[in-house]
Design an enzyme around this catalytic site. Structure first.
Site, PDB file in Angstrom:
ATOM      1  N   LYS A   1      36.330  91.525  35.757  1.00  0.00           N
ATOM      2  CA  LYS A   1      36.417  92.015  37.143  1.00  0.00           C
ATOM      3  C   LYS A   1      35.236  91.517  37.976  1.00  0.00           C
ATOM      4  O   LYS A   1      35.358  91.311  39.183  1.00  0.00           O
ATOM      5  CB  LYS A   1      36.502  93.540  37.172  1.00  0.00           C
TER       6      LYS A   1
ATOM      7  N   ALA B   1      41.951 100.206  28.476  1.00  0.00           N
ATOM      8  CA  ALA B   1      40.720 100.972  28.282  1.00  0.00           C
ATOM      9  C   ALA B   1      40.917 102.453  28.610  1.00  0.00           C
ATOM     10  O   ALA B   1      40.442 103.329  27.879  1.00  0.00           O
ATOM     11  CB  ALA B   1      39.616 100.383  29.158  1.00  0.00           C
TER      12      ALA B   1
ATOM     13  N   HIS C   1      45.197 108.212  58.294  1.00  0.00           N
ATOM     14  CA  HIS C   1      45.648 107.088  59.123  1.00  0.00           C
ATOM     15  C   HIS C   1      44.450 106.447  59.814  1.00  0.00           C
ATOM     16  O   HIS C   1      43.620 107.174  60.352  1.00  0.00           O
ATOM     17  CB  HIS C   1      46.639 107.572  60.180  1.00  0.00           C
TER      18      HIS C   1
END
Ligand code: FAD
Ligand code: NAD
Length: 486
Positions: free
Chosen positions: A58, A340, A464
């Site tokens: 990652k 994981a 929003h």
């Protein structure tokens, strides 16, 4: 005299280290045997996930995404960048720093929870009365003599998995690599070959493509991402091939060899396409990512009477109990997805069972994520699975292209698809292709854990503007086809 513990954990990946921490929190005297050494030779905790899996991959995905963004995605914002360059060794250094921070963090957690870390390889010796005896070797049973013997009334096997290799293909971690070598390329290969278009192939293929490699993936199956919902797989195929990943489905790899000398060294692959036509692919590096296999070598399972199944997994029941009372097995070494968070949840469950609690895991609610761009995530059943089961269902789908936040972020690709029971409206599966699918899917997993209906999700106030509104709109679409913004 051997050291005595209540709970002994073998392996300190996400399954083992979490099990050890939870068991210690519950008042047990805990030890954990872990043998991993990092490339510098230091002993480290964290297993595959922290050292050569989730965390380093990652980190590279994030670096490569920034590089691509600077080169190709800033223009629409009015930002022009004259030129961008990539310092691969700096990128690798950052990744290693993150890994180091995380593995040291687990050392700290072990100390904080008074968990004894036994550095080395664990091997069952046998059972004496109500205690299991395990030898600890500096390197492995090949050492001859063990450096320590420990005894415990309960043992958790969390020995994980290793990369599956293919017969006749010698992995040297330089030209032909599995995940370990593929996270360490010191330069960007001009031409990168990958065998297997699964999770690792797509994630690491994306990393090196974004940095400039020409990536060709050879996949044996005729279908792309066969385990995903086909609507998701179709969208992902469209987006990934547009990005420049070249994926050959139905490929049969016949031979792989390293040819040439010095700088002219390359990997030559012979394969046949679905029509049986012979093809050759020449690449500078090759990643073999054809799945992982459970790891029980040298564990001495025979000494306690545990047999693995045909695929090498340790058989366990729904609560991770093995056939031997007092011994549990969790994570990649047992059935279920090799993820994981699944290993972690099993670690917590087993520790709590040992303490007399009654935890339970709903395996249908374990989310999957593929960290490509956009990300792919799902939880629960796919449309194909429900069709096979003959279950009546309805679906609702909403695109990110109709969401203001997604447009503002320049992340309008993808959609949320929600699948519900036709009569009860209970959510059976949620499938996402989107920029932040890894975070969005948590809402779906929570809803499914609580057996929520699509209407339940649709009635929750969502912020929003946010990507999460697409989840609500998909729920509305599934409820009575009443999405508001489409
Ligand atoms: P492992 O993490 O494999 O740990 C097992 C540990 O046991 C190892 O440290 C090993 O040294 C030790 N051990 C084994 N035998 C012995 C012995 N006899 N004595 C002492 N110690 C022993 N999953 C995700 O959920 N998300 C991701 O993004 C993700 N990315 C991944 C990326 C890559 C490139 C790879 C390869 C995997 C990725 N995974 C990801 C999968 C994830 O890493 C595994 O599912 C997870 O690590 C399994 O945890 P575990 O504790 O069961 O085993
Ligand atoms: P995978 O199971 O995801 O994909 C392997 C692919 O290789 C499949 O598509 C399979 O059909 C193909 N394949 C198998 N044999 C082949 C052959 N001879 N020729 C061509 N193709 C072949 O496995 P992986 O990508 O190696 O990853 C292993 C596991 O690690 C994953 O299943 C997952 O559990 C875990 N992982 C998870 C993540 C994540 O959660 N984001 C990331 C990486 C790895």
């Amino acid at each position: 005299m051997s050291q005595q513990f209540d709970v002994l954990v073998i392996g300190a990946g996400p399954g083992g280290y979490i099990a050890a921490i939870r068991a210690a929190q519950l008042g047990f005297k805990v030890a954990c045997i872990e043998r991993w050494r990092n490339p510098k030779g230091d002993r480290v905790l964290g297993g595959t996930c922290l050292n050569v899996g989730c965390i380093p991959s990652k980190a590279l995905l994030a670096s490569s995404e920034h590089f691509e963004s600077v080169q190709s995605h800033l223009d629409v914002h009015g930002i022009s960048v004259k030129s961008a360059s990539m310092d691969v060794s700096k990128m690798l250094g950052r990744k290693d720093q993150i890994v180091g921070k995380m593995t040291k963090g687990i050392e700290y957690l072990f100390k904080k929870n008074k968990i004894t870390w036994l550095k080395g390889h664990g091997k069952f010796v046998g059972r004496q009365a109500d205690r299991f005896a395990v030898d600890v070797f500096e390197n492995g049973p090949e050492d001859g003599d063990a450096k320590d013997r420990v005894e415990a009334t309960k043992v958790i096997i969390a020995t994980g998995s290793k990369a599956r290799h293919l017969a006749g293909i010698q992995v040297d971690q330089e030209y032909i690599c599995d995940n370990e070598g593929a996270l360490q390329f010191d330069t960007v290969p001009k031409r990168l070959g990958i065998i297997g278009s699964g999770v690792i192939g797509l994630e690491l293929g994306s990393v090196w493509r974004r940095l400039g490699a020409e990536v060709t993936i050879l996949e044996a199956l005729p279908d792309f991402l066969a385990a995903a919902d086909q609507a998701v797989a179709k969208e992902a195929w469209k987006l990934f091939t547009k990005q420049g990943l070249s994926i050959q489905l139905g490929a049969k790899v016949d031979s792989v060899a390293i040819e040439g000398k010095g700088k002219a060294k390359q990997v030559v692959m012979h394969y046949s396409d679905p029509k049986g036509e012979a093809k050759t692919l020449e690449v500078d590096r090759l990643i073999v990512s054809v799945g992982r296999q459970p790891l029980t070598e040298g564990l001495g399972l025979e000494a306690v009477g545990i047999e693995t199944d045909q695929r090498g997994f340790i058989p366990v029941d729904a609560h991770c109990a093995t056939s031997v009372e007092g011994i549990y097995a969790i994570g990649d070494v047992v059935r279920g997805p090799m993820l994981a968070h699944k290993a972690e949840d099993e670690g917590v469950m087993v520790a709590e069972i040992m303490a007399g609690q009654k935890p339970h895991i709903d395996y249908q609610c374990i989310p999957w994520v593929i960290y490509t761009s956009p990300e792919i995530a799902w939880v629960g059943r796919t449309e194909q699975e429900l069709q096979k089961e003959g279950r009546a269902f309805k679906t609702g789908q909403f695109p990110f292209a109709a969401n203001g936040r997604a447009l503002g972020m320049d992340a309008a690709d993808g959609f949320v698809k929600m699948i519900c029971d036709k009569d009860t409206d209970e959510i059976l599966g949620v499938h996402i292709v989107a920029a932040a699918a890894s975070d969005l899917i948590a809402e779906a997993a929570l809803a499914m854990e609580f057996k929520a209906s699509a209407e339940d999700v649709a009635r929750v106030c969502h912020p929003h503007p946010s990507l999460s509104e697409v989840m609500r709109e998909a729920a509305l679409a599934a409820t009575e086809n009443r999405a508001l913004n489409l």
